[in-house]
Design a protein around this motif. Structure first.
Motif, PDB file in Angstrom:
ATOM      1  N   GLY A   1       0.798  -1.220   0.000  1.00  0.00           N
ATOM      2  CA  GLY A   1       0.000   0.000   0.000  1.00  0.00           C
ATOM      3  C   GLY A   1       0.833   1.273   0.000  1.00  0.00           C
ATOM      4  N   SER A   2       2.148   1.158  -0.163  1.00  0.00           N
ATOM      5  CA  SER A   2       3.002   2.353  -0.093  1.00  0.00           C
ATOM      6  C   SER A   2       2.761   3.313  -1.252  1.00  0.00           C
ATOM      7  N   SER A   3       2.104   2.825  -2.300  1.00  0.00           N
ATOM      8  CA  SER A   3       1.865   3.733  -3.429  1.00  0.00           C
ATOM      9  C   SER A   3       0.939   4.890  -3.047  1.00  0.00           C
ATOM     10  N   LYS A   4       0.257   4.788  -1.902  1.00  0.00           N
ATOM     11  CA  LYS A   4      -0.581   5.892  -1.416  1.00  0.00           C
ATOM     12  C   LYS A   4       0.233   7.158  -1.146  1.00  0.00           C
ATOM     13  N   TYR A   5       1.459   7.004  -0.648  1.00  0.00           N
ATOM     14  CA  TYR A   5       2.256   8.190  -0.275  1.00  0.00           C
ATOM     15  C   TYR A   5       3.606   8.236  -0.969  1.00  0.00           C
ATOM     16  N   PHE A   6       4.079   7.093  -1.453  1.00  0.00           N
ATOM     17  CA  PHE A   6       5.382   7.056  -2.106  1.00  0.00           C
ATOM     18  C   PHE A   6       5.163   7.096  -3.620  1.00  0.00           C
ATOM     19  N   LEU A   7       5.438   8.256  -4.229  1.00  0.00           N
ATOM     20  CA  LEU A   7       5.205   8.381  -5.667  1.00  0.00           C
ATOM     21  C   LEU A   7       6.253   7.633  -6.466  1.00  0.00           C
ATOM     22  N   GLY A   8       7.468   7.564  -5.920  1.00  0.00           N
ATOM     23  CA  GLY A   8       8.578   6.952  -6.640  1.00  0.00           C
ATOM     24  C   GLY A   8       9.767   7.898  -6.600  1.00  0.00           C
ATOM     25  N   GLY A   9      10.614   7.812  -7.608  1.00  0.00           N
ATOM     26  CA  GLY A   9      11.754   8.700  -7.577  1.00  0.00           C
ATOM     27  C   GLY A   9      12.700   8.465  -8.708  1.00  0.00           C
ATOM     28  N   ILE A  10      13.814   9.160  -8.614  1.00  0.00           N
ATOM     29  CA  ILE A  10      14.826   9.050  -9.655  1.00  0.00           C
ATOM     30  C   ILE A  10      16.123   8.578  -9.014  1.00  0.00           C
ATOM     31  N   VAL A  11      16.691   7.511  -9.573  1.00  0.00           N
ATOM     32  CA  VAL A  11      18.011   7.083  -9.148  1.00  0.00           C
ATOM     33  C   VAL A  11      18.986   7.776 -10.088  1.00  0.00           C
ATOM     34  N   ALA A  12      19.558   8.882  -9.626  1.00  0.00           N
ATOM     35  CA  ALA A  12      20.444   9.677 -10.484  1.00  0.00           C
ATOM     36  C   ALA A  12      21.870   9.258 -10.188  1.00  0.00           C
ATOM     37  N   TYR A  13      22.197   8.061 -10.649  1.00  0.00           N
ATOM     38  CA  TYR A  13      23.494   7.509 -10.312  1.00  0.00           C
ATOM     39  C   TYR A  13      24.592   8.245 -11.083  1.00  0.00           C
ATOM     40  N   SER A  14      24.311   8.624 -12.307  1.00  0.00           N
ATOM     41  CA  SER A  14      25.287   9.377 -13.098  1.00  0.00           C
ATOM     42  C   SER A  14      24.991  10.873 -12.977  1.00  0.00           C
ATOM     43  N   ASN A  15      26.026  11.696 -13.190  1.00  0.00           N
ATOM     44  CA  ASN A  15      25.825  13.148 -13.148  1.00  0.00           C
ATOM     45  C   ASN A  15      24.887  13.622 -14.254  1.00  0.00           C
ATOM     46  N   ILE A  16      24.916  12.888 -15.390  1.00  0.00           N
ATOM     47  CA  ILE A  16      24.021  13.262 -16.504  1.00  0.00           C
ATOM     48  C   ILE A  16      22.567  13.289 -16.045  1.00  0.00           C
ATOM     49  N   LEU A  17      22.151  12.240 -15.296  1.00  0.00           N
ATOM     50  CA  LEU A  17      20.755  12.216 -14.835  1.00  0.00           C
ATOM     51  C   LEU A  17      20.504  13.294 -13.782  1.00  0.00           C
ATOM     52  N   LYS A  18      21.537  13.657 -13.019  1.00  0.00           N
ATOM     53  CA  LYS A  18      21.348  14.714 -12.025  1.00  0.00           C
ATOM     54  C   LYS A  18      20.968  16.016 -12.718  1.00  0.00           C
ATOM     55  N   THR A  19      21.633  16.323 -13.827  1.00  0.00           N
ATOM     56  CA  THR A  19      21.297  17.570 -14.517  1.00  0.00           C
ATOM     57  C   THR A  19      20.053  17.395 -15.379  1.00  0.00           C
ATOM     58  N   LYS A  20      19.980  16.266 -16.107  1.00  0.00           N
ATOM     59  CA  LYS A  20      18.913  16.115 -17.082  1.00  0.00           C
ATOM     60  C   LYS A  20      17.537  15.902 -16.445  1.00  0.00           C
ATOM     61  N   LEU A  21      17.449  15.000 -15.485  1.00  0.00           N
ATOM     62  CA  LEU A  21      16.132  14.681 -14.926  1.00  0.00           C
ATOM     63  C   LEU A  21      15.834  15.452 -13.641  1.00  0.00           C
ATOM     64  N   LEU A  22      16.877  15.816 -12.902  1.00  0.00           N
ATOM     65  CA  LEU A  22      16.631  16.516 -11.632  1.00  0.00           C
ATOM     66  C   LEU A  22      16.910  18.008 -11.746  1.00  0.00           C
ATOM     67  N   HIS A  23      17.386  18.415 -12.919  1.00  0.00           N
ATOM     68  CA  HIS A  23      17.661  19.835 -13.164  1.00  0.00           C
ATOM     69  C   HIS A  23      18.653  20.434 -12.176  1.00  0.00           C
ATOM     70  N   VAL A  24      19.621  19.622 -11.753  1.00  0.00           N
ATOM     71  CA  VAL A  24      20.708  20.185 -10.949  1.00  0.00           C
ATOM     72  C   VAL A  24      21.541  21.062 -11.884  1.00  0.00           C
ATOM     73  N   ASN A  25      21.892  22.237 -11.395  1.00  0.00           N
ATOM     74  CA  ASN A  25      22.654  23.196 -12.175  1.00  0.00           C
ATOM     75  C   ASN A  25      24.063  22.654 -12.471  1.00  0.00           C
ATOM     76  N   LEU A  26      24.491  22.716 -13.713  1.00  0.00           N
ATOM     77  CA  LEU A  26      25.823  22.221 -14.073  1.00  0.00           C
ATOM     78  C   LEU A  26      26.907  23.012 -13.338  1.00  0.00           C
ATOM     79  N   GLU A  27      26.668  24.303 -13.163  1.00  0.00           N
ATOM     80  CA  GLU A  27      27.630  25.141 -12.417  1.00  0.00           C
ATOM     81  C   GLU A  27      27.774  24.688 -10.969  1.00  0.00           C
ATOM     82  N   THR A  28      26.639  24.383 -10.342  1.00  0.00           N
ATOM     83  CA  THR A  28      26.681  23.891  -8.960  1.00  0.00           C
ATOM     84  C   THR A  28      27.503  22.610  -8.881  1.00  0.00           C
ATOM     85  N   LEU A  29      27.248  21.704  -9.840  1.00  0.00           N
ATOM     86  CA  LEU A  29      27.986  20.436  -9.890  1.00  0.00           C
ATOM     87  C   LEU A  29      29.484  20.684 -10.030  1.00  0.00           C
TER      88      LEU A  29
END
Lengths: 405, 405
Positions: free
Chosen positions: B288-316
């Motif tokens: 029943g965890s789908s009631k509150y846990f939407l899911g998430g992103i495993v941003a293992y590579s830096n590419i996914l950190k910027t691309k899917l999570l919109h982390v600023n490249l400058e910050t990185l």
């Protein structure tokens, strides 16, 4: 050469902690032809430890590995039990005490006063250093048994065995009497049928065992007749088990995939629904996995399936979240989103509740690459946790076999 | 009332399988005041089983739980061992054989012929039904011991204990002599210091144990003087352990979070880097965890950190992937991306390699909601796996405590 493992701790008896130490020790020793014959777990009680150790010492094991109960709290009494067992005594080690204290101070923490006990050491024991924690290990010898007493913290115990006990205190070469073939994608009874004739052929020269787990079925070959070549026997079984056989001994699906993807210079990304992050966890457990594993999306809710994976709302409504069509759109979505070479998805019903007319246990796994589109349907109806684990293993196996489909 | 567990299987001795059965049984029995005193693991060998069982029977345990070796392959010999031990004999059960066969046929699979052995049943034993698999369980009685023999497959064993053995064959009420307080966020020695005075105060009426694991430190209270009220003792310790104490007995951080988020009608989403999906796995392990846990992103590579999570490249580039700033941007990114109420992130160095000048073990965990922004820095330098597990538990604990910060 045989061994016994004694793990000490109420937390093991009462199930607060799963005993991963003993399986790690067994797996490590067999590579050196040291066969664990028995594992015993008892509680934090001096008298029980002494009684059990006397019984173990009388059974004549070559090696005895003891873990647990070396911490600083009142229920950590293993050191006292061994002192009593061997008529030994504890001596305060000032220099180790100073070393411990300065370690805490370096981290700007005041050392809890009960940690003083960590510097009390039995006079007759050899010290085994601890690179990760404060509890020292002990080596005792009794009759023909070699006894190693280590902390229960897995990293500390593993480090003692890998860095001190195996190279220095045991110093035995790697064995060539035991080989384990790793398989995936076939159940134990089917695998047994497949190789039954070869088992009969070698029944006088080898012992065999099927070792099933959520990670696949391992097949262990143990040579008893030294005139036969164990590599030839292994090759014969390995060939008969293809395409299920994928490696030997410590090989894992995760390692196989790592080597394959690194060689092919391919990257992979995941869209997990029912597995909830478990596949990502297993892929990323390999050091250096960021070379080929970009990451992924755990689309546990339908919202994330449409929003982040661009699954068509119509597809979702028409076929349901657990369908071949949604699995494919998820795999395509993660591949496009991340520009990975291979996109993988899982969507299934882990239970305990079913989904409309679809049965608990149903799962679809999809793999999409530039020249391949694969969807597999399974039913793993053995409970929620088993469903997630078996789906994870099946997915890794699809990645392994993807060139064959 | 005490118990002994005998788990049978070469795969356990050689570490192909971790023995989760015995910890589950221990955890389950203690709730009924049945204390597991000893766990023994031996291999698939008839003589060893008989010798071990004789020794166990002589030790006078009230209950003996045996698992493993009931499968259909040649190394599954537990049934034969018990037949020999109790001078029993196997009888072919035609109706069970037909049932098994039709089960396979329903799934359009031909039953492997070796499965015939599953219909051979010892004459003197009581049958324990198996709702999930083909191997039946057995109940024997000897002197004052009650013996239950079950398959090693966890789901099958658990179902036998939950559905048949506990309600029908043991039929004992839940105990009020044992309570375990669950804590998170404090190490064993610090917790011991915190409650040392209360331990001394109750030292004549209760026994206490600290049970540390990657999931936190549990504290077990065992009443020995029946004149005291164990609830009062529990309350006193619980209060002294705040805010680390979060529940009792079977309570887990995952359950606590589930109740909290469901009550508050909040949703959560994850941006995991170093934990690689492990937090998602633990949150989604709750039915029943789908009631509150939407899911998430495993941003293992830096590419996914910027691309899917919109982390600023400058910050990185400026602060590095393992930094307070990137942790915050990841948590903000996943929150915005999913419209979850709470966004959580992890970024750290699990090792074995360090990252530039930053040390192995370093980790940042961030939590962002409409009115809160929290970043915590830790150093868990106990090996790669411990780093991932401890970071996961620390993250769940931050979610639990987020109202307090």
């Amino acid at each position: 050469v045989n061994a016994c493992i004694l793990t000490i701790g109420d937390e093991l008896l009462q199930g607060n902690t799963v005993n991963t130490n003993s399986s790690w020790i067994g797996r490590t020793l067999i590579k050196y032809d040291i066969i664990v014959k028995k594992i015993i777990t008892i509680g934090d009680d001096i008298e029980s430890i002494i009684i059990e150790m006397r019984y173990i010492l009388n059974s004549g094991y070559d090696y005895i590995f003891v873990t647990g109960g070396l911490g600083p709290t009142h229920d950590d009494i293993t050191k006292n039990a061994f002192v009593k067992l061997f008529n030994d005594k504890l001596i305060f080690n000032q220099s180790y005490y100073n070393k411990l204290k300065s370690k805490y101070e370096k981290n700007l923490i005041k050392m809890p006063s009960i940690n003083r006990s960590q510097a009390m050491y039995p006079e007759k024991a050899n010290i085994i250093p601890n690179n990760f924690g404060s509890a020292l290990g002990m080596q005792y010898k009794d009759k023909n048994s070699n006894i190693f007493v280590m902390p229960g913290v897995p990293e500390e115990m593993k480090n003692m065995i890998n860095d001190y006990i195996l190279p220095e205190l045991i110093n035995k070469p790697l064995s060539d009497n035991v080989i384990t073939i790793k398989t995936s994608g076939i159940m134990e009874s089917k695998l047994a049928e497949k190789v039954n004739k070869i088992i009969i052929k070698y029944s006088n020269s080898c012992k065999f065992a099927f070792l099933p787990s959520y990670y696949g079925v391992s097949f262990r070959i143990n040579r008893i007749d030294h005139n036969i070549n164990i590599q030839d026997v292994k090759d014969e079984f390995y060939k008969a088990m293809e395409p299920y056989s994928f490696g030997i001994n410590d090989d894992t699906l995760e390692n196989y995939i790592a080597n394959k993807l690194i060689t092919q210079k391919h990257t992979i990304a995941l869209a997990e629904s029912c597995t909830g992050g478990n596949i990502a966890k297993r892929l990323s457990s390999i050091p250096g996995s960021s070379k080929y594993f970009l990451g992924g999306i755990v689309a546990y809710s339908n919202i994330l399936k449409t929003k982040l994976l661009h699954v068509n709302l119509e597809t979702l409504n028409k076929f349901g979240a657990v369908s071949k069509q949604v699995a494919l759109e998820m795999a395509r979505g993660i591949r496009e989103n991340t520009k990975a070479d291979i996109g993988i998805s899982t969507t299934g019903i882990s239970g305990p509740d079913s989904l409309g007319k679809k049965p608990i246990g149903l799962v679809y796994i999809a793999l999409v690459s530039s020249n391949k589109t694969i969807v597999k349907k399974y039913n793993f109806n053995f409970g929620r946790n088993a469903h997630r684990e078996l789906t994870t293993t099946a997915t890794l196996n699809i990645i392994r076999l993807s060139d064959l489909f």
